[in-house]
Design a protein around this motif. Structure first.
Motif, PDB file in Angstrom:
ATOM      1  N   MET A   1      50.495  -7.268 -38.266  1.00  0.00           N
ATOM      2  CA  MET A   1      52.184  -7.053 -38.295  1.00  0.00           C
ATOM      3  C   MET A   1      52.786  -8.037 -39.059  1.00  0.00           C
ATOM      4  SD  MET A   1      52.220  -5.990 -34.195  1.00  0.00           S
ATOM      5  CE  MET A   1      53.436  -5.201 -33.993  1.00  0.00           C
ATOM      6  N   PRO A   2      52.907  -8.123 -40.391  1.00  0.00           N
ATOM      7  CA  PRO A   2      53.416  -9.351 -41.013  1.00  0.00           C
ATOM      8  C   PRO A   2      55.235  -9.647 -40.782  1.00  0.00           C
ATOM      9  CG  PRO A   2      53.117  -7.635 -42.671  1.00  0.00           C
ATOM     10  CD  PRO A   2      52.329  -7.191 -41.117  1.00  0.00           C
ATOM     11  N   TRP A   3      55.903  -8.526 -40.617  1.00  0.00           N
ATOM     12  CA  TRP A   3      57.330  -8.666 -40.420  1.00  0.00           C
ATOM     13  C   TRP A   3      57.381  -9.035 -38.977  1.00  0.00           C
ATOM     14  CZ3 TRP A   3      60.535  -8.794 -44.101  1.00  0.00           C
ATOM     15  CH2 TRP A   3      60.350  -8.389 -45.375  1.00  0.00           C
ATOM     16  N   THR A   4      56.945  -8.701 -38.136  1.00  0.00           N
ATOM     17  CA  THR A   4      57.079  -8.804 -36.624  1.00  0.00           C
ATOM     18  C   THR A   4      56.651 -10.369 -36.470  1.00  0.00           C
ATOM     19  OG1 THR A   4      56.531  -6.714 -36.107  1.00  0.00           O
ATOM     20  CG2 THR A   4      56.882  -8.322 -34.224  1.00  0.00           C
ATOM     21  N   MET A   5      55.641 -10.732 -36.852  1.00  0.00           N
ATOM     22  CA  MET A   5      55.260 -12.110 -36.807  1.00  0.00           C
ATOM     23  C   MET A   5      56.169 -13.019 -37.474  1.00  0.00           C
ATOM     24  SD  MET A   5      53.036 -12.337 -34.436  1.00  0.00           S
ATOM     25  CE  MET A   5      52.860 -14.349 -34.734  1.00  0.00           C
ATOM     26  N   ALA A   6      56.576 -12.767 -38.713  1.00  0.00           N
ATOM     27  CA  ALA A   6      57.487 -13.586 -39.541  1.00  0.00           C
ATOM     28  C   ALA A   6      58.575 -13.922 -38.828  1.00  0.00           C
ATOM     29  CB  ALA A   6      57.747 -12.922 -40.826  1.00  0.00           C
ATOM     30  N   ALA A   7      59.222 -12.879 -37.965  1.00  0.00           N
ATOM     31  CA  ALA A   7      60.172 -13.027 -37.306  1.00  0.00           C
ATOM     32  C   ALA A   7      60.053 -13.742 -35.955  1.00  0.00           C
ATOM     33  CB  ALA A   7      60.806 -11.622 -36.634  1.00  0.00           C
ATOM     34  N   ILE A   8      58.881 -13.654 -35.544  1.00  0.00           N
ATOM     35  CA  ILE A   8      58.538 -14.784 -34.271  1.00  0.00           C
ATOM     36  C   ILE A   8      58.676 -16.274 -34.836  1.00  0.00           C
ATOM     37  CG2 ILE A   8      56.770 -15.197 -32.732  1.00  0.00           C
ATOM     38  CD1 ILE A   8      55.925 -12.522 -32.387  1.00  0.00           C
ATOM     39  N   LEU A   9      57.879 -16.270 -36.039  1.00  0.00           N
ATOM     40  CA  LEU A   9      57.538 -17.526 -36.657  1.00  0.00           C
ATOM     41  C   LEU A   9      59.297 -18.017 -36.560  1.00  0.00           C
ATOM     42  CD1 LEU A   9      55.769 -20.131 -37.667  1.00  0.00           C
ATOM     43  CD2 LEU A   9      56.080 -18.803 -39.978  1.00  0.00           C
ATOM     44  N   LEU A  10      60.069 -17.490 -37.379  1.00  0.00           N
ATOM     45  CA  LEU A  10      61.495 -18.115 -37.771  1.00  0.00           C
ATOM     46  C   LEU A  10      62.300 -18.127 -36.443  1.00  0.00           C
ATOM     47  CD1 LEU A  10      62.104 -15.860 -40.812  1.00  0.00           C
ATOM     48  CD2 LEU A  10      61.730 -18.150 -40.655  1.00  0.00           C
ATOM     49  N   LEU A  11      62.086 -17.352 -35.476  1.00  0.00           N
ATOM     50  CA  LEU A  11      62.931 -17.505 -34.250  1.00  0.00           C
ATOM     51  C   LEU A  11      62.491 -18.596 -33.340  1.00  0.00           C
ATOM     52  CD1 LEU A  11      63.313 -13.973 -33.446  1.00  0.00           C
ATOM     53  CD2 LEU A  11      65.234 -15.100 -33.765  1.00  0.00           C
ATOM     54  N   GLY A  12      61.014 -18.679 -33.488  1.00  0.00           N
ATOM     55  CA  GLY A  12      60.383 -19.923 -33.085  1.00  0.00           C
ATOM     56  C   GLY A  12      60.987 -21.159 -33.397  1.00  0.00           C
ATOM     57  N   LEU A  13      61.166 -21.307 -34.779  1.00  0.00           N
ATOM     58  CA  LEU A  13      61.800 -22.353 -35.370  1.00  0.00           C
ATOM     59  C   LEU A  13      63.097 -22.764 -34.764  1.00  0.00           C
ATOM     60  CD1 LEU A  13      60.882 -22.233 -39.163  1.00  0.00           C
ATOM     61  CD2 LEU A  13      59.756 -23.445 -37.369  1.00  0.00           C
ATOM     62  N   GLY A  14      63.857 -21.682 -34.509  1.00  0.00           N
ATOM     63  CA  GLY A  14      65.105 -21.635 -33.898  1.00  0.00           C
ATOM     64  C   GLY A  14      65.245 -22.199 -32.396  1.00  0.00           C
ATOM     65  N   LEU A  15      64.031 -21.834 -31.729  1.00  0.00           N
ATOM     66  CA  LEU A  15      63.875 -22.496 -30.176  1.00  0.00           C
ATOM     67  C   LEU A  15      63.569 -23.685 -30.410  1.00  0.00           C
ATOM     68  CD1 LEU A  15      63.804 -20.890 -27.418  1.00  0.00           C
ATOM     69  CD2 LEU A  15      61.248 -20.750 -27.689  1.00  0.00           C
ATOM     70  N   ILE A  16      62.584 -24.053 -31.316  1.00  0.00           N
ATOM     71  CA  ILE A  16      62.407 -25.654 -31.253  1.00  0.00           C
ATOM     72  C   ILE A  16      63.551 -26.510 -31.629  1.00  0.00           C
ATOM     73  CG2 ILE A  16      60.881 -27.243 -32.745  1.00  0.00           C
ATOM     74  CD1 ILE A  16      59.057 -24.925 -32.870  1.00  0.00           C
ATOM     75  N   GLY A  17      64.498 -25.830 -32.609  1.00  0.00           N
ATOM     76  CA  GLY A  17      65.670 -26.661 -32.964  1.00  0.00           C
ATOM     77  C   GLY A  17      65.373 -27.145 -34.232  1.00  0.00           C
ATOM     78  N   VAL A  18      64.773 -26.555 -35.421  1.00  0.00           N
ATOM     79  CA  VAL A  18      64.650 -26.793 -36.671  1.00  0.00           C
ATOM     80  C   VAL A  18      65.977 -26.924 -37.443  1.00  0.00           C
ATOM     81  CG1 VAL A  18      63.447 -26.611 -38.817  1.00  0.00           C
ATOM     82  CG2 VAL A  18      62.223 -26.264 -36.804  1.00  0.00           C
ATOM     83  N   PRO A  19      66.141 -27.832 -38.101  1.00  0.00           N
ATOM     84  CA  PRO A  19      67.634 -27.639 -38.788  1.00  0.00           C
ATOM     85  C   PRO A  19      67.681 -26.432 -39.630  1.00  0.00           C
ATOM     86  CG  PRO A  19      66.762 -29.990 -39.193  1.00  0.00           C
ATOM     87  CD  PRO A  19      65.892 -29.315 -38.311  1.00  0.00           C
TER      88      PRO A  19
ATOM     89  N   HIS B   1      70.971 -19.522 -27.748  1.00  0.00           N
ATOM     90  CA  HIS B   1      69.785 -19.129 -27.146  1.00  0.00           C
ATOM     91  C   HIS B   1      69.693 -17.651 -26.611  1.00  0.00           C
ATOM     92  CE1 HIS B   1      67.218 -18.646 -23.529  1.00  0.00           C
ATOM     93  NE2 HIS B   1      66.308 -19.168 -24.209  1.00  0.00           N
ATOM     94  N   ALA B   2      70.864 -16.926 -26.333  1.00  0.00           N
ATOM     95  CA  ALA B   2      70.889 -15.493 -26.108  1.00  0.00           C
ATOM     96  C   ALA B   2      70.365 -14.688 -27.373  1.00  0.00           C
ATOM     97  CB  ALA B   2      72.310 -14.948 -25.777  1.00  0.00           C
ATOM     98  N   LEU B   3      70.838 -15.188 -28.659  1.00  0.00           N
ATOM     99  CA  LEU B   3      70.289 -14.712 -29.887  1.00  0.00           C
ATOM    100  C   LEU B   3      68.616 -14.864 -30.205  1.00  0.00           C
ATOM    101  CD1 LEU B   3      73.166 -15.832 -32.193  1.00  0.00           C
ATOM    102  CD2 LEU B   3      72.802 -13.363 -31.255  1.00  0.00           C
ATOM    103  N   ILE B   4      68.451 -16.355 -29.961  1.00  0.00           N
ATOM    104  CA  ILE B   4      66.959 -16.561 -30.149  1.00  0.00           C
ATOM    105  C   ILE B   4      65.934 -15.843 -29.265  1.00  0.00           C
ATOM    106  CG2 ILE B   4      65.282 -18.524 -30.089  1.00  0.00           C
ATOM    107  CD1 ILE B   4      67.669 -20.211 -30.912  1.00  0.00           C
ATOM    108  N   LYS B   5      66.390 -16.159 -27.688  1.00  0.00           N
ATOM    109  CA  LYS B   5      65.542 -15.252 -26.803  1.00  0.00           C
ATOM    110  C   LYS B   5      65.455 -13.996 -26.849  1.00  0.00           C
ATOM    111  CE  LYS B   5      63.137 -17.889 -25.296  1.00  0.00           C
ATOM    112  NZ  LYS B   5      62.948 -18.607 -23.918  1.00  0.00           N
ATOM    113  N   GLY B   6      66.595 -13.274 -27.154  1.00  0.00           N
ATOM    114  CA  GLY B   6      66.623 -11.978 -27.192  1.00  0.00           C
ATOM    115  C   GLY B   6      65.821 -11.327 -28.465  1.00  0.00           C
TER     116      GLY B   6
END
Lengths: 125, 502
Positions: free
Chosen positions: B382-400, B349-354
């Motif tokens: 801001m495609p790169w920032t938003m893509a990062a939010i999307l991928l980290l968001g998947l982490g927060l949700i807990g996608v395999p 969570h430290a990695l994801i939320k950070g």
């Protein structure tokens, strides 16, 4: 019971007084005063625990065999420094809150913040 | 020669450099060169602490526990710094996040902080880092209190530097609640000292079992539990957190969200299992009976509240409260596997939320606001920032294949081992709620067209600078690396908990 443990009673009464002020008073400075009383009660708890019955101050001298425990005093010296820093920082923040909000009453500050949220909502719709 | 002193250098290096950082531009306050030097020093120090943490990790995995006697005074009389698997694990997270924060910080700080205060900002940051590392490195109960206050005091000051005036009230509220929490911990330490006459945690653990019938010990345990819960924002005591994270300067939110509550959680592990022991905590004091319902409520309530937030930093702050619920849920299962899962979630969570808050910092830098309506069209801008939010968001949700999946998976297994179906349902349910609030961001960013406001160039690309994108994508990469390869993150947590449990 009371007489034997009166140092603890003093600590508990001060603790509750300070805690009550922190919770109940809307004035930010009075909250800090309460917080300081609360912390001080813990200092007293520590310091009174270091007292050994019949012991003197922990300074080596001829003919004295019982000394009070100096360690709690040393610990509390550190805790006092922490307490002073907390109070100073708290007061500095209050000074800035007063500059920004024009008040140090928690209720008025909350009311002002609520208004701001409503403005945000209106702007959004 | 130097390698013998790594344990203390971990703490002393940032401590000594903090005043240096404040002194650098003193000849000419607000001078740009001085500010950049202060940033450079803070970055180098953070990287140094990370390298020291890596060396300590190597040392601990090869030779076991490191015990460092401060000033040559043997424990239990002197202060001992004690580095074991658990401490190294948390030291690594804290110093890594500090390095990432500092690498990304320069532009964001220049924009958000008044120029004459920038060097002081970095110096307060280093003090905060000192405190957090100190809490983890020390093996002395009173020392934990002192370092806790060093980190807390500097974080109050840092939060108060936020631009919005609500940062001041948030900081004040945190100061009041944080000080009450710290004082409770101090009372707990005092009562223990009164009973045992020692402050060294290892020594305390040896002496505590004889005292189980003492009511003072019960009181000490209660004071510890409430005090630490305040610091780590366990649900009914979390009130300081959302505003503090929402209005603090962006980079400070990145740092605190990923470290401060995590270190408090470490203290909880250390006190419950290292000072007391798992048997005493769960069988004698039955902590799980109260911690389990609170964790479940934290996950459900905080996730639900997050859905209705329009300020995205506040939304993520509420999500942090929910994620802390996951970690304490792991502990409250009262088994080894539960605590390992809690530990693992702390790391992931430290990695994801950070990362998510770092992306918010990018957005604040470019658009000046994190209100939800402001996200419209950002997917293109801001495609790169938003893509990062999307991928980290998947982490927060807990996608395999993300780190978030691993820790939730182990949590789920730990809950099912106990036949605790309620906890299992809550773990899954919390993830579903996370889908809703992450979706809100994604929907606005990718599916809504940008609204024409005062901004004339509303269609122009405004991607964040590389200096911030690279650290951000490092965290995204870590999110996937630790989602696919768990030998370090899981293995280390397992050894740490195995060593801690009786």
């Amino acid at each position: 019971m009371f007489a034997d443990y009166y140092n603890y009673w003093v600590a508990i009464i001060l603790m509750m007084l300070g805690f009550y002020i922190v919770i109940s008073d809307a004035n930010l400075i009075k909250k800090i005063i309460g917080l300081t009383i609360f912390q001080t009660s813990v200092f007293i708890l520590f310091i009174s625990m270091g007292k050994v019955e019949g012991g003197t101050a922990p300074i080596l001298a001829d003919g004295i065999t019982t000394y009070s425990n100096p360690l709690p005093h040393v610990l509390i010296l550190t805790a006092i420094v922490v307490g002073v820093a907390t109070t100073a920082l708290g007061l500095a923040i209050i000074a800035r809150i007063h500059r920004e909000y024009g008040t140090i009453d928690e209720n008025i500050i909350h009311a002002q913040d609520e208004e701001e949220y409503e403005d945000d909502d209106e702007a959004a719709s | 020669m130097l390698s013998q002193h790594l344990a203390v250098l971990q703490v002393v290096v940032p401590l000594i450099c903090a005043p240096l950082c404040a002194l650098l531009p003193l000849a000419k306050p607000g001078n740009k060169l001085g500010n950049n030097l202060a940033w450079l020093l803070a970055t180098l120090v953070s990287l140094t602490t990370f390298i020291i943490a890596l060396l300590l990790t190597k040392e601990v995995s090869l030779h076991g526990v490191i015990s460092y006697q401060l000033g040559g005074w043997a424990p239990p009389w002197g202060i001992e710094y004690r580095i074991d698997h658990l401490s190294v694990y948390v030291l690594l997270i804290v110093s890594a996040i500090a390095s990432i924060t500092m690498l990304a910080a320069r532009k964001s700080v220049e924009q958000e902080i008044a120029h004459e205060k920038i060097s002081l900002f970095y110096s307060a940051f280093l003090l905060c880092l000192t405190g957090l590392l100190g809490i983890v490195a020390t093996g002395d109960a009173f020392n934990i209190f002192v370092f806790l206050e060093i980190s807390s005091l500097s974080s109050y000051a840092l939060i108060a530097l936020g631009n919005n005036r609500k940062a001041l009230t948030a900081s004040y509220q945190y100061l009041i609640m944080g000080t009450i929490g710290a004082t409770f911990i101090l009372i707990g330490v005092g009562l223990l000292y009164m009973l045992t006459g020692t402050l060294n945690i290892v020594d305390l653990q040896a002496r505590v079992p004889e005292l189980l019938s003492s009511r003072t010990l019960h009181a000490a345990f209660a004071f510890f539990t409430v005090g630490i819960s305040l610091k780590l924002a366990l649900l009914p005591l979390h009130l300081w957190l959302p505003n503090a994270y929402a209005y603090a300067p962006s980079m400070i939110t990145v740092f605190l969200s990923a470290t401060a509550t995590k270190v408090s959680l470490y203290v909880l592990f250390r006190f419950f299992f290292g000072l007391f022991s798992n048997e005493i905590t769960f069988e004698e004091f039955q902590l799980d009976k109260i911690l389990l319902p609170l964790s479940i409520l934290a996950i459900l309530i905080a996730s639900s509240v997050a859905i209705f937030q329009d300020n995205i930093k506040r939304m993520l702050a509420y999500s942090s409260v929910a994620q802390i619920g996951y970690m304490t849920l792991g502990i409250s299962l009262a088994t080894k596997s539960g605590s390992i899962a809690g530990m693992l979630h702390l790391f992931n969570h430290a990695l994801i939320k950070g990362g998510l808050f770092l992306a918010m910092a990018c957005i604040v830098l470019r658009t000046g606001s994190v209100q939800l309506k402001n996200f419209a069209g950002l997917g293109k801008r801001m495609p790169w920032t938003m893509a990062a939010i999307l991928l980290l968001g998947l982490g927060l949700i807990g996608v395999p294949s993300t780190a978030g999946f691993i820790s939730k998976w182990y949590l789920l297994i730990a809950a099912l081992e106990q036949n605790n179906w309620l906890a299992a349902a809550v773990i899954v349910g919390g993830s579903l709620l996370a889908i809703i609030y992450i979706w809100k961001i994604v929907e606005y960013a990718y599916l809504k067209s940008p609204t024409r406001q005062s901004d004339k160039y509303f269609n122009e690309r405004i991607e964040a600078p590389l200096q911030m994108l690279i650290p951000l994508w490092l965290l995204v990469a870590a999110n996937f690396y630790f989602g696919l390869k768990t030998s370090f993150s899981y293995g280390f947590a397992e050894t740490a908990i195995n060593n801690l449990f009786l």
